[in-house]
Design an enzyme around this catalytic site. Structure first.
Site, PDB file in Angstrom:
ATOM      1  CD  GLU A  55      -1.890   1.647   3.045  1.00 19.14           C
ATOM      2  OE1 GLU A  55      -1.526   2.700   3.387  1.00 19.14           O
ATOM      3  OE2 GLU A  55      -2.580   0.656   3.659  1.00 19.14           O
ATOM      4  CG  HIS A  56       3.301   2.802   3.409  1.00 21.88           C
ATOM      5  ND1 HIS A  56       4.018   3.609   4.054  1.00 21.88           N
ATOM      6  CD2 HIS A  56       2.217   2.081   4.040  1.00 21.88           C
ATOM      7  CE1 HIS A  56       3.302   4.063   5.094  1.00 21.88           C
ATOM      8  NE2 HIS A  56       2.262   3.136   5.266  1.00 21.88           N
ATOM      9  CD  GLU A 133       2.126   3.097   9.483  1.00 21.36           C
ATOM     10  OE1 GLU A 133       0.854   2.730   9.744  1.00 21.36           O
ATOM     11  OE2 GLU A 133       2.725   3.040   8.607  1.00 21.36           O
TER      12      GLU A 133
END
Length: 752
Positions: A55-56, A133
């Site tokens: 996704e990143h 994160e």
């Protein structure tokens, strides 16, 4: 409340892509959302976090859009919004822009999903972002509560696996990992396994043309076949306790059989009822007895076959858990017995929020039977408090201090709950009344919190009338607002003014408790959020005392409404609108002594209220935002939590920068920020790009925010005109003013 319908069209393109189009003729924005039918529970177990990592990566360079032309900097540069979310069985990518930009945004979205470059050097850099994160989430209360709940479900359920991803779980250098990454993308990211939603004021034919233009060239593949997830049941534990800083909480997690559209509708209704604070509601009952202050509802896990729903109560103390649970269970029984409502206020939501609800099947038919099934669902009880004596364990990849709890099943009480129906929709036009008071000394925060608590019953009653009633702290000022149909504003406003001047003594006595609870709550937040919450007080100065209404001055903004003649407004009306207090130039530091990751916030107020100066500062913020993210996150790998943009804080407007880092201290972060600002490359931006950015600067008129900022009534019009004339020289002038701290540099850090 009635369900809102809009012209929609559903079709399937020749390559298998399902497309849903929504024509919203009055929408000022357009939005797109692409959903992939694959998530973290579909990734190979050897590489936890691969789905989230992909996704990143997809936001990086793609075949036809690189560097500043990628979707993220392109949307940011136009003042739009975008994000993505990897869930258990789905991954969503979405953005919102001006309607004329929808087509260009869609082209970038499709290109990044279908044709990512997946450069290995970029992967190494982005892996550090996921590591940052992960570190930040390791201190996030919501993440750790979800992990604790996962400890209670069936032993083989993938909810218990680590799926966030971090450096150790993503061996980018490995050939096996690269093969798994490309295979996952090839297997799941194709038209037969995806759906696209478009929402905008364009006609359905125009929206369809955009979808066909950008998506038909995407090669077809057969739909991906996936196995159903194993059941959440049987539970391993049904009562747990988790050690976490902050206010004590009781989490009641319910195991459900899936969420179809009707269940999603009932879930939205339940959330609205849970947040209702009108007399006779659950929240009002808990607040009157001083046992709980807040209640919220969220979905921890959802898949087609099952779901886990968490209802969270913020407790006055851990001893209140049994009372709160008993009241909730009785309230839930009464809730399904009273019936269900349709979804309200749907059409008033921004385009992107409407689209994300539509993907869940909303608006839909209300289903009271689902609430009855909910009341019988298996439940996990989780007590959260700072003084829990737990043992160190790791669940879902996160470290916890967890213990078995002695919480016992409780017998629901029996109360006379009220579920009043909202009044029929008024045909009167919408309006608003905004009152603001300035006191000789800034009132203390504890008194403000007590006053807001005193108004909660009126807030709930007003909501049933279709009226929003709010008391806000705007720097050193207090502001009371009512908005809604003009024929229903007077009564809530008059009653609120009376309560402000004569609040119940029992409520005032709770001020210090409420302040302590707020501090506990903020202490559990991410450091960057703590600084954002502290910024208004840093600008406004120290709080001193109770509000002295006798010597307060007030001003008023009437929007299609008139202050009632019987309104008991305390204080004296100011002869002129109240201006935000002047801020001194130069640098002003406020350092805390917090723990966790280091965080730095820099707020640079605009040095003048002139529209021409504000417009060039807005343009500077728009130009700096993409480069700030690229430099701080992509190149320096400072951290995951970042912010850069033009913002109004308690009446003061300016450019705000914020960054949180797991490995750099506040002074180092400031040096990186200073270096970035000093080296800002303003000459490399084309005049055409500057003009396109300038055209997006002035959003919709917000007369109340303009009044709080102390600008003239025609400020927005002058801002638009000034934006049309902006040049590179104006941009450089704003840059020089910012570097010179002409309006001041207000620096907040969570460490010395």
């Amino acid at each position: 409340m009635t369900a809102v319908s809009a012209p929609t069209r559903e079709l399937r393109l020749a390559n298998g892509l399902r497309v849903v189009l929504v024509h919203a003729p009055d929408s000022p924005k357009a939005a797109a959302l692409a959903r992939v039918a694959a998530g973290s529970h579909d990734e190979p177990e050897d590489f936890p976090g691969l789905a989230h990592f992909l996704e990143h990566l997809l936001f990086l360079d793609s075949a036809n859009h690189r560097s500043a032309q990628r979707l993220m900097p392109w949307v940011q540069g136009r003042g739009g919004r975008l994000n993505a979310s990897t869930q258990a069985r789905t991954t969503d990518y979405f953005f919102e822009v001006a309607p004329n930009d929808l087509g260009d945004g869609l082209a970038r979205l499709v290109d990044m999903l279908a044709r990512p470059l997946l450069d290995q050097a970029a992967q190494l850099s982005e892996r550090e972002v996921l590591e940052a994160e992960y570190i930040a989430r390791s201190a996030d209360a919501g993440t750790l509560i979800d992990a604790a709940l996962a400890a209670a479900v069936a032993k083989d359920h993938p909810l218990r696996r680590f799926v966030a991803g971090r450096r150790a779980s993503l061996p980018v250098e490995s050939e096996a990992f690269q093969h798994a990454l490309t295979h996952f993308h090839r297997e799941h990211y194709h038209p037969g396994n995806m759906e696209l939603w478009l929402h905008g004021p364009q006609s359905l034919d125009a929206l369809q043309a955009l979808a066909e233009r950008d998506c038909l060239g995407w090669p077809a593949q057969p739909a991906t076949v996936r196995e159903a997830a194993p059941p959440l049941l049987p539970l391993i534990q049904d009562s747990l306790a988790l050690q976490l800083p902050g206010a004590p909480r009781l989490v009641l997690a319910l195991v459900l059989d899936g969420l179809d559209a009707c269940a999603e509708q009932a879930l939205e209704n339940l959330g609205e009822r849970l947040g209702d604070d009108s007399p006779g509601s659950l929240l009002a009952w808990l607040g009157e007895r001083g046992v709980a202050d807040e209640a919220s509802l969220r979905v921890v896990y959802r898949a087609q076959e099952q779901a886990l729903l968490a209802v969270t109560f913020e407790l006055a103390d851990v001893g209140a858990a049994a009372v709160v649970e008993a009241a909730f269970l009785d309230w839930l029984r009464a809730s399904y017995e009273c019936g269900a409502d349709s979804l309200g206020n749907f059409q008033s939501l921004p385009a992107l929020e409407q689209l994300r609800l539509r993907v869940r099947g909303l608006p839909a038919a209300a289903d009271a039977n689902w609430l009855e099934r909910l009341a019988r669902a298996p439940m996990i009880r989780l007590l959260v408090a700072p003084d829990i004596e737990g043992l160190p364990v790791e669940v879902a990849g996160f470290p916890l201090m967890l213990a078995e709890a002695s919480l016992q099943s409780v017998v629901p009480g029996s109360h006379s709950w009220r579920f009043p129906a909202p009044l029929p929709t008024s045909t009167a036009k919408a309006g608003a009344l905004h009152l603001r008071w300035r006191f000789p000394a800034r009132p203390c925060r504890s008194y403000f919190l007590a006053m807001r608590l005193a108004l909660r019953p009126l807030v709930g009653q007003a909501r049933l009338r279709g009226v929003a009633l709010r008391l806000e702290e705007e720097g050193a000022d207090w502001a009371l607002s009512v908005s809604g149909p003009v024929d229903r504003l007077d009564e809530p406003l008059v009653e609120a003014l009376r309560v402000l001047q004569q609040p119940p003594s029992a409520v005032l006595q709770q001020g210090e408790r409420l302040l302590q609870r707020e501090r506990q709550r903020q202490a559990a937040e991410l450091p960057i959020r703590q600084l954002l919450a502290a910024l208004p007080s840093a600008l406004a100065g120290n709080a001193m005392a109770a509000p002295d209404w006798a010597v307060a001055r007030w001003d008023l903004l009437e929007q299609h409404a008139t202050l009632p003649t019987n309104a008991p407004v305390p204080g004296a009306r100011a002869a002129e609108p109240l201006l935000p207090p002047a801020l001194p130039g130069g640098r002003h530091w406020q350092r805390g002594a917090g723990g966790g990751e280091a965080a730095l916030l820099l707020f640079c107020p605009v040095p003048d209220r002139d529209a021409a100066i504000e417009s060039r500062w807005r343009l500077l913020a728009r130009v700096l935002e993409p480069g700030f993210h690229q430099r701080m996150r992509g190149e320096l790998n400072l951290g995951y939590a970042l912010y850069c943009g033009f913002r109004q804080v308690a009446g003061w407007r300016g450019v705000l920068f914020a960054v949180q880092s797991p490995h750099a201290g506040p002074d180092e972060l400031l040096q990186h920020l200073q270096d970035f600002l000093d080296a800002a490359l303003l000459d490399g931006i084309s005049e055409q790009h500057l003009q396109s950015l300038a055209a997006t600067l002035a959003g919709p008129v917000d007369a109340w925010q303009d009044r709080l900022a102390g600008v003239a009534d025609d400020h927005h019009e002058h801002l638009i005109n000034a934006a049309r004339r902006l040049t590179r020289a104006n941009l450089k002038a704003a840059h020089t003013e910012l570097l010179a701290a002409s309006g001041g540099w207000w620096l907040l850090a969570n460490r010395t």
